[in-house]
Design an enzyme around this catalytic site. Sequence first.
Site, PDB file in Angstrom:
ATOM      1  N   LYS A 177      44.391  92.732  43.387  1.00 24.51           N
ATOM      2  CA  LYS A 177      44.705  92.730  42.022  1.00 24.51           C
ATOM      3  C   LYS A 177      43.223  93.521  41.434  1.00 24.51           C
ATOM      4  O   LYS A 177      41.954  92.953  41.367  1.00 24.51           O
ATOM      5  CB  LYS A 177      44.765  91.333  41.267  1.00 24.51           C
ATOM      6  CG  LYS A 177      45.948  91.335  40.149  1.00 24.51           C
ATOM      7  CD  LYS A 177      46.125  90.047  39.864  1.00 24.51           C
ATOM      8  CE  LYS A 177      46.915  90.089  38.562  1.00 24.51           C
ATOM      9  NZ  LYS A 177      47.010  88.624  37.969  1.00 24.51           N
TER      10      LYS A 177
HETATM   11  C1  E4P Z   1      49.547  88.226  35.730  1.00 24.50           C
HETATM   12  O1  E4P Z   1      49.269  88.578  36.726  1.00 24.50           O
HETATM   13  C2  E4P Z   1      48.468  87.683  34.806  1.00 24.50           C
HETATM   14  O2  E4P Z   1      48.039  86.478  35.604  1.00 24.50           O
HETATM   15  C3  E4P Z   1      49.453  86.604  33.828  1.00 24.50           C
HETATM   16  O3  E4P Z   1      50.663  86.905  33.610  1.00 24.50           O
HETATM   17  C4  E4P Z   1      48.479  86.524  32.443  1.00 24.50           C
HETATM   18  O4  E4P Z   1      49.307  85.634  31.491  1.00 24.50           O
HETATM   19  P1  E4P Z   1      48.661  85.307  30.059  1.00 24.50           P
HETATM   20  O5  E4P Z   1      48.905  86.128  29.281  1.00 24.50           O
HETATM   21  O6  E4P Z   1      49.525  84.143  29.968  1.00 24.50           O
HETATM   22  O7  E4P Z   1      47.473  84.835  30.447  1.00 24.50           O
END
Ligand code: E4P
Length: 221
Positions: free
Chosen positions: A83
């Site tokens: 990522k």
């Molecule tokens: C995606 O890969 C992220 O980990 C995640 O969806 C972030 O979500 P949040 O806005 O609830 O932190």
Amino acid sequence: MKIFLDTANLDSIRKYNDMGLVDGVTTNPTLLSKEKGNPAEIMREIVKIITGPVSLEVVSTDYNGMMEEAHRLKKYGKNVVVKIPMIPEGLKAVKKLKEEGIQTNVTLVFSANQAVLAAKAGAAYVSPFIGRLDDAGQNGMTLIEEIVKIFKNYNFKTEVLVASVRHPMHVVEAGKIGAHVVTLPPDILGKMTSHPLTDKGLAAFLADWEKVKKENPKLSI
Ligand code: E4P
């Protein structure tokens, strides 16, 4: 539609994986910070439990640092997807990692333009954060519509991974639009499994069965 679990919680991952619901997992430094234990060990364990893609995030913001971390993370298992944040240095890393055969998930995407650039750089997945856009007074689902349409128009192979999902209706909407993947916090997946009418209906079936058994205690199915 593929369902990924958006968590670093091993119990939740095991629980929903045992139900056959988990096509993959996404994590991030915030999710890891919520768990007890060594983050590297937690990530290794997730990769062992899940056979599908597991997104593990770099924490460097320069090209060399991201590449070094990507290579280390990739050693955790074949199913690791690295990522990478949606920043210019990140796109350079995405391009190089693609050349090396390493899949990437470009995270923190908040516009269709960013999604297009990530796809062109060679990302396997782009992660638009819809809940955070909703929080900021923009319609996150409109962004998903735009990205899905543009990717279809040009036959991009990059998958749209709907992230920052806040409630089950986000999942329905993403499915109607044709997004490839939704990544869900465990509590949202839990909410999707139940309906009050299911509970009510089951209670009635069991009560009626008890009546039948009272008349014939030896009865079984
Ligand atoms: C995606 O890969 C992220 O980990 C995640 O969806 C972030 O979500 P949040 O806005 O609830 O932190």
